[in-house]
Design an enzyme around this catalytic site. Sequence first.
Site, PDB file in Angstrom:
ATOM      1  N   HIS A   1      38.725  29.769  47.599  1.00  0.00           N
ATOM      2  CA  HIS A   1      37.286  29.651  47.306  1.00  0.00           C
ATOM      3  C   HIS A   1      36.435  29.490  48.565  1.00  0.00           C
ATOM      4  O   HIS A   1      35.406  30.141  48.704  1.00  0.00           O
ATOM      5  CB  HIS A   1      37.022  28.467  46.364  1.00  0.00           C
ATOM      6  CG  HIS A   1      37.418  28.725  44.939  1.00  0.00           C
ATOM      7  ND1 HIS A   1      37.177  27.836  43.920  1.00  0.00           N
ATOM      8  CD2 HIS A   1      38.046  29.771  44.347  1.00  0.00           C
ATOM      9  CE1 HIS A   1      37.638  28.325  42.775  1.00  0.00           C
ATOM     10  NE2 HIS A   1      38.177  29.495  43.023  1.00  0.00           N
TER      11      HIS A   1
ATOM     12  N   LYS B   1      34.853  26.988  39.462  1.00  0.00           N
ATOM     13  CA  LYS B   1      35.323  25.637  39.709  1.00  0.00           C
ATOM     14  C   LYS B   1      36.831  25.695  39.891  1.00  0.00           C
ATOM     15  O   LYS B   1      37.424  26.671  39.425  1.00  0.00           O
ATOM     16  CB  LYS B   1      34.941  24.675  38.590  1.00  0.00           C
ATOM     17  CG  LYS B   1      35.284  25.051  37.156  1.00  0.00           C
ATOM     18  CD  LYS B   1      36.669  25.375  36.725  1.00  0.00           C
ATOM     19  CE  LYS B   1      37.784  24.389  36.879  1.00  0.00           C
ATOM     20  NZ  LYS B   1      39.060  24.924  36.280  1.00  0.00           N
TER      21      LYS B   1
ATOM     22  N   ASP C   1      41.415  20.518  37.984  1.00  0.00           N
ATOM     23  CA  ASP C   1      41.268  21.698  37.118  1.00  0.00           C
ATOM     24  C   ASP C   1      40.362  21.430  35.913  1.00  0.00           C
ATOM     25  O   ASP C   1      39.401  22.163  35.692  1.00  0.00           O
ATOM     26  CB  ASP C   1      42.646  22.171  36.644  1.00  0.00           C
ATOM     27  CG  ASP C   1      42.535  23.435  35.811  1.00  0.00           C
ATOM     28  OD1 ASP C   1      41.813  24.361  36.231  1.00  0.00           O
ATOM     29  OD2 ASP C   1      43.148  23.511  34.728  1.00  0.00           O
TER      30      ASP C   1
ATOM     31  N   ILE D   1      39.912  34.560  34.387  1.00  0.00           N
ATOM     32  CA  ILE D   1      38.496  34.171  34.205  1.00  0.00           C
ATOM     33  C   ILE D   1      37.566  35.327  34.526  1.00  0.00           C
ATOM     34  O   ILE D   1      36.484  35.462  33.945  1.00  0.00           O
ATOM     35  CB  ILE D   1      38.140  32.919  35.059  1.00  0.00           C
ATOM     36  CG1 ILE D   1      36.872  32.255  34.530  1.00  0.00           C
ATOM     37  CG2 ILE D   1      37.965  33.241  36.523  1.00  0.00           C
ATOM     38  CD1 ILE D   1      37.003  31.629  33.192  1.00  0.00           C
TER      39      ILE D   1
END
Length: 352
Positions: A81, A99, A181, A15
């Site tokens: 995270h 996310k 997810d 990502i």
Amino acid sequence: MSEKIRVGVIGAGWISEMAHLPAWSKLADIVEIVAVSDLNVERAESAAAKFGVPMAVSDFRQLLEIDQIDAVSVCTPPVAHSDVTIAALEAGKHVVCEKPMAIDLPSAEAMVAASEKTGKKLAIQFQSRFHPAAQALKKMIEDGDLGDIYYANAVYHRRRGIPGWGTFQSRAHNGGGALIDVGVHALDMALWLSGHPKPVAVFGSAYSKFGKRTDIYGALPAEKSQEFDVDDSAFAMIKFANGATFNLECSWALNIDNERQKVILAGERGGAELHPLRVFKDSPEMLIDIVPSKLKDVDFPTMHAMAIEDFVRAIKEDCDPLVTAKQALMVSQIVDAVYRSQEDGGMVALTE
Ligand SMILES: NC(=O)c1ccc[n+]([C@@H]2O[C@H](COP(=O)([O-])OP(=O)(O)OC[C@H]3O[C@@H](n4cnc5c(N)ncnc54)[C@H](O)[C@@H]3O)[C@@H](O)[C@H]2O)c1
């Protein structure tokens, strides 16, 4: 703030290279990417070389020590995270975090608390909200075109699409599977469009039917399939304090016809669905289906770029980003409740 915003990117995997680094790079006149970090330093170096970033490090703390960095992208697997985000906020950086917000609810709550304590911005990357069709529908809803929304169906299905890379297969690293997810995208969209009503009860199921199998189309590589311990589909009913009911359904693998991503909303005055956007109204004489024309379509990296641009706007104008951490926390609360409902076999009541 007139100077350029200086940025660090933590995590240099898929990502990061596909969305965050290109998005920051696009804003070169107002943003400078100062450093990239990845546990795998070769990956950090390769990303830095590709995007002309002067510094690549393995330890994110080294990146956070760079005083001139104002903001960071957190693009690590979910397990990191909260630690990375909280450390960054405490180091005085604004954070846009991928996310799912965190691996579990307490970690997500700690992220919100750290943002509030430090006064630094925290945005979560639910980029689908930036799609022009979603923006157009949101405006129609705010203008009252649908009336009070009391039903939503939030759907994100893949027939076969269990991620075979990274750490998505491991509960310890990802916090769950398909629900945390991809289900989170559909859930966030339904919550945002309907104005974030307060959830009061959740009844759900999560299944793990495909991840360990070798006899299916799209089977995971052996080493990934052995460690697979998460859900590959999940289904839930959510009740809200305003009387609304949402159905949430999602999968990485399910025996259905094909991939399906939809959010359907129904209110007293009209209904709508995304994507493509259609709005359902009526008059005494007829049912009316509204189909927009000339509405721009945008691809996945462009939605990410729009989200990063919005985050920059929030920093510059000292206002909230479109996706606030508190809103994302509601997604984490519901995900947590679905998993608890699966474990306990009953309805989970959500209290303050
Ligand atoms: N918004 C979206 O639609 C979307 C799409 C894909 C992935 N994601 C999210 O992005 C995140 C990363 O996914 P990915 O597909 O890029 O995974 P990935 O496995 O390709 O990349 C993750 C990278 O983070 C690195 N990393 C792990 N711990 C680290 C740490 N403590 N410090 C620095 N680097 C660390 C890994 O070495 C790896 O290179 C996940 O949370 C995922 O859910 C979001």
